[in-house]
Enzyme design. Sequence first.
Site, PDB file in Angstrom:
ATOM      1  CG  ASP A  13      -1.946  -1.183   1.152  1.00 17.06           C
ATOM      2  OD1 ASP A  13      -1.885  -1.974   0.203  1.00 17.06           O
ATOM      3  OD2 ASP A  13      -2.773  -1.303   2.082  1.00 17.06           O
ATOM      4  CE  LYS A 111      -3.984  -4.369   1.380  1.00 13.35           C
ATOM      5  NZ  LYS A 111      -4.787  -3.315   2.038  1.00 13.35           N
ATOM      6  CB  CYS A 156      -2.049  -3.094   5.223  1.00 14.44           C
ATOM      7  SG  CYS A 156      -3.798  -2.610   5.137  1.00 14.44           S
TER       8      CYS A 156
HETATM    9  C1  VGL Z   1      -4.720   0.492   5.660  1.00 12.16           C
HETATM   10  C2  VGL Z   1      -6.289   1.308   7.105  1.00 12.16           C
HETATM   11  C3  VGL Z   1      -7.264   1.216   6.140  1.00 12.16           C
HETATM   12  C4  VGL Z   1      -3.289   0.102   5.427  1.00 12.16           C
HETATM   13  C5  VGL Z   1      -5.671   0.378   4.681  1.00 12.16           C
HETATM   14  O1  VGL Z   1      -2.855   0.023   4.255  1.00 12.16           O
HETATM   15  O2  VGL Z   1      -2.575  -0.125   6.439  1.00 12.16           O
HETATM   16  N1  VGL Z   1      -5.031   0.943   6.875  1.00 12.16           N
HETATM   17  N2  VGL Z   1      -6.939   0.756   4.916  1.00 12.16           N
END
Ligand code: VGL
Length: 193
Positions: A13, A111, A156
Site C-alpha cells: 500500500d 484488496k 496492513c
Molecule cells: C490500511 C487502514 C485502512 C493500510 C488500509 O494500508 O494499512 N489501513 N486501509
Amino acid sequence: MKISSQDALIAVDVQNDFCTGGALAVPEGEKVVPAINRIGQKFENVVLTQDWHPEDHVSLVSNHPHRRPFETIELSYGPQVLWPDHCVQGSTGANFHNALETTRARLVLRKGTHRDIDSYSAFYENDHKTPTGLAGYLRERGLKTLFFVGLAFDFCVRYSAEEARKAGFEAVVIEESCRGIDLDGSPSPRIGA
Ligand code: VGL
Ligand code: ZN
C-alpha cells in the site's frame, strides 16, 4: 543480503493517500519509497499491494452519516475502524506514490474491493475467510520467504505478515522500510531501529 529466487518482496500500500497530504496520511509515509526502490532492485519477485475500495465501502466513514473518523463499529466479522475516505478505486489518492518504482513488479494485488468487508491483510479479508488469491499465486510460483515493506506498519503490513506465517510462508518485516498510523498506541517501528 543474498536474495534467492524463492524470495519475494511484498510492498504494501505505498499509495498517495497513505503519504503526506493524503486522506489517511501515515506520518512520513513517503520516506519509505527510496529504500523500497533500492531493495526492490535486488529481488526477482516483487509484488505490490494496492488498497482499492469501492465508493460505498463499509470502511469509509462517509458511508456512516452519524459517525466520526477513527470510531469503531461492530460488523458481522468483528470490530471495524471507520477510516477517513481513502484509496477509492480510480482516485488519485489510490495511485501508487509517484516515486515508487512499479515497472519491475510481477503482480499488483488489489484488496478491499468487496463493499461489505475490509481487508488489512493481503492474504485474507477481515472476515478471515475470504482469500485474495495471493497465497495461491505465491505457492504456485514456488515462493517461500516473503519480505514485507510499506504502509501501514501497524495495519496492513502487520496483518499481512502474520497471515503469511499462518499460511506457511516465512515472513520478515523490514521495519525501517515501514511507517505506522499509530492509532491509539498501535505499535509503530522506532525510526532508525
Ligand atoms: C490500511 C487502514 C485502512 C493500510 C488500509 O494500508 O494499512 N489501513 N486501509
Ligand atoms: Zn483501506
